[in-house]
Design an enzyme around this catalytic site. Structure first.
Site, mmCIF file in Angstrom:
data_model
loop_
_atom_site.group_PDB
_atom_site.id
_atom_site.type_symbol
_atom_site.label_atom_id
_atom_site.label_comp_id
_atom_site.label_asym_id
_atom_site.label_seq_id
_atom_site.Cartn_x
_atom_site.Cartn_y
_atom_site.Cartn_z
ATOM 1 N N TYR A 136 0.911 -1.002 -0.041
ATOM 2 C CA TYR A 136 0.249 -0.101 0.154
ATOM 3 C C TYR A 136 1.075 1.146 0.111
ATOM 4 C CZ TYR A 136 -4.858 -1.812 0.886
ATOM 5 O OH TYR A 136 -5.959 -2.247 0.612
ATOM 6 N N LYS A 186 2.835 -15.099 3.098
ATOM 7 C CA LYS A 186 3.161 -15.836 2.038
ATOM 8 C C LYS A 186 4.721 -16.184 2.000
ATOM 9 C CE LYS A 186 1.912 -17.688 -2.087
ATOM 10 N NZ LYS A 186 1.140 -19.007 -2.161
ATOM 11 N N ASP A 218 -3.118 -18.065 0.899
ATOM 12 C CA ASP A 218 -3.781 -18.832 -0.021
ATOM 13 C C ASP A 218 -4.714 -20.042 0.837
ATOM 14 O OD1 ASP A 218 -1.465 -20.290 0.111
ATOM 15 O OD2 ASP A 218 -1.513 -20.847 -1.870
ATOM 16 N N ASP A 242 -6.723 -6.912 4.049
ATOM 17 C CA ASP A 242 -7.950 -6.254 3.420
ATOM 18 C C ASP A 242 -8.616 -6.959 2.743
ATOM 19 O OD1 ASP A 242 -9.375 -3.998 1.985
ATOM 20 O OD2 ASP A 242 -8.254 -4.223 0.149
ATOM 21 N N ASP A 246 -12.858 -8.779 4.097
ATOM 22 C CA ASP A 246 -14.152 -8.751 3.300
ATOM 23 C C ASP A 246 -14.616 -10.003 3.150
ATOM 24 O OD1 ASP A 246 -13.759 -6.054 2.434
ATOM 25 O OD2 ASP A 246 -14.382 -6.307 0.583
HETATM 26 C C1 IPM Z 1 -10.925 -0.953 3.713
HETATM 27 C C2 IPM Z 1 -10.688 -0.429 2.308
HETATM 28 C C3 IPM Z 1 -9.504 0.755 1.876
HETATM 29 C C4 IPM Z 1 -8.388 -0.240 1.886
HETATM 30 C C5 IPM Z 1 -9.746 1.141 0.835
HETATM 31 C C6 IPM Z 1 -11.089 2.272 0.649
HETATM 32 C C7 IPM Z 1 -8.459 2.220 0.245
HETATM 33 O O1 IPM Z 1 -10.867 -1.404 1.148
HETATM 34 O O2 IPM Z 1 -10.535 -0.157 4.618
HETATM 35 O O3 IPM Z 1 -10.742 -2.183 3.734
HETATM 36 O O4 IPM Z 1 -7.817 -0.928 1.057
HETATM 37 O O5 IPM Z 1 -7.588 -0.311 2.989
HETATM 38 MG MG MG Z 2 -11.234 -3.269 2.031
#
Ligand code: IPM
Ligand code: MG
Length: 348
Positions: A136, A186, A218, A242, A246
């Site tokens: 990042y 990884k 993975d 990240d 999700d």
């Molecule tokens: C998160 C989001 C952010 C990230 C984006 C909006 C930059 O996806 O907080 O998970 O990638 O960290």
């Molecule tokens: Mg995110």
């Protein structure tokens, strides 16, 4: 308790409204709220996604409540002007390196999980995501190869201090939870990950009461859908965290449920849902405000030591979900305001 209120883009303002109503319902004394522009709305208003005013306010505040950033109309801008740079800029400027993302399966929602109900039932985990390093924040850019091809690059790196400090956060979290820590990397391919693993192992010497294991990312993605009940605390780098968070959100029903706390060595924390600005449903009033409201609860806990009030909010959210007050993301018909109303009713 001075709180910077950064609602941001898309559904940010709708869900923030509900979080502020919930805070208001708690009648906390000494609450000072300072709204400011961030993200695409800030770019459109003043030409920058993280205006100086907003950044100085955040530096002064005791905590930051953050909605969401992301605006498709900004996708073609130079990267430093895109809405996402606001949240990355805040994380970096305030040294918020530790991102806590809890995910727990609520019994009432077990049919909403993307997983089989009996598999999902066991989920109670915390992802500790490093937030200030990794690919990042490394050098990045576009260049042309010797043969004239366009090439994009992003450098991935971690130094040992960055890994050590997040490892400490994760071991300490594991000590007060189930005593288990899974470090995800990884290391079979990446040097960054080898260093990560070495440093986590070194750090583990100070936490003999925590059972440490290592998993390749993975495999971790696979295990998270195969048998998610095995995880207690997961610690991982910025990019893997990240993605896995999700994924974890859909395992417990909806990304509209997951809150997060971003903490650093200073006293100011930033609290935001893990989801984005959801431009496709923005302005319709149908977003699920639960993740935002639960982020406000995390703020009360981590920034202000108001454990009792934090739990009140968390119990109210669990109770309304239990009562079938569900938004469209969970197959229900309740809108953002109605979900806020129901939570407030539980509180009073
Ligand atoms: C998160 C989001 C952010 C990230 C984006 C909006 C930059 O996806 O907080 O998970 O990638 O960290
Ligand atoms: Mg995110």
């Amino acid at each position: 308790m001075h709180i910077a209120i950064l609602a941001g883009d898309g559904i940010g303002p709708e869900i923030m409204d509900q979080a502020l109503r919930v805070l208001d319902a708690l009648n906390l004394p000494d609450l000072k709220l300072s709204p400011a522009l961030v993200g695409g709305v800030a770019y459109h208003a003043v030409g920058h996604p993280l205006p100086d005013d907003t950044l100085s306010l955040c530096k002064e505040a005791d905590a930051i409540l953050f909605g969401a950033v992301g605006d498709p109309s900004c996708d073609a801008l130079e990267r430093h002007l895109r809405p996402e740079q606001a949240i990355l800029g805040l994380r970096s400027a305030l040294g918020l390196f530790a991102n806590l993302r809890p995910a727990k399966m609520l019994t009432a929602l077990s049919d909403m999980s993307a997983l089989k109900a009996e598999v999902a039932a066991e989920i109670d985990l915390l992802i500790v995501r490093e937030l200030n390093g990794d690919v990042y924040f490394g050098d990045k850019g576009m260049r042309t190869t010797d043969t004239g091809l366009r090439e994009g690059y992003d450098i991935m790196s971690y130094n040992e201090d960055e890994v050590r400090r997040i490892a400490h956060v994760a071991f300490k979290a594991a000590q007060v939870r189930g005593g288990k820590l899974c470090s995800v990397d990884k290391a079979n391919v990446l040097e960054t990950s080898q260093l990560w693993r070495d440093v986590v192992i070194e750090t583990s010497a100070q936490y003999p009461d925590v059972a440490l294991e290592h998993m390749y990312v993975d495999n971790a993605a696979m295990q998270l859908v195969k048998s998610p009940g095995q995880f207690d605390v997961v610690v991982t780098g910025n990019l893997f965290g990240d993605i896995l968070s999700d994924q974890a959100s859909m395992c417990v029903g909806s990304i509209g449920l997951l809150a997060s706390a971003s903490l650093g060595e200073g006293t100011c924390g930033l609290y935001e849902p893990i989801h984005g600005s959801a431009p496709d449903i923005a302005g319709q009033g149908i977003a699920n405000p639960c993740a935002m409201i639960l982020s406000a609860a995390m703020m009360l806990r981590h920034s202000f030591g108001l454990e009792e009030e934090a739990q009140k909010i968390e119990q109210a959210v669990a109770a309304i979900l239990d009562n079938g007050i569900l938004g469209a993301d969970l197959g229900g018909q309740h809108n953002c305001q109605q979900i806020g109303d129901a939570i407030i009713q539980e509180l009073v």
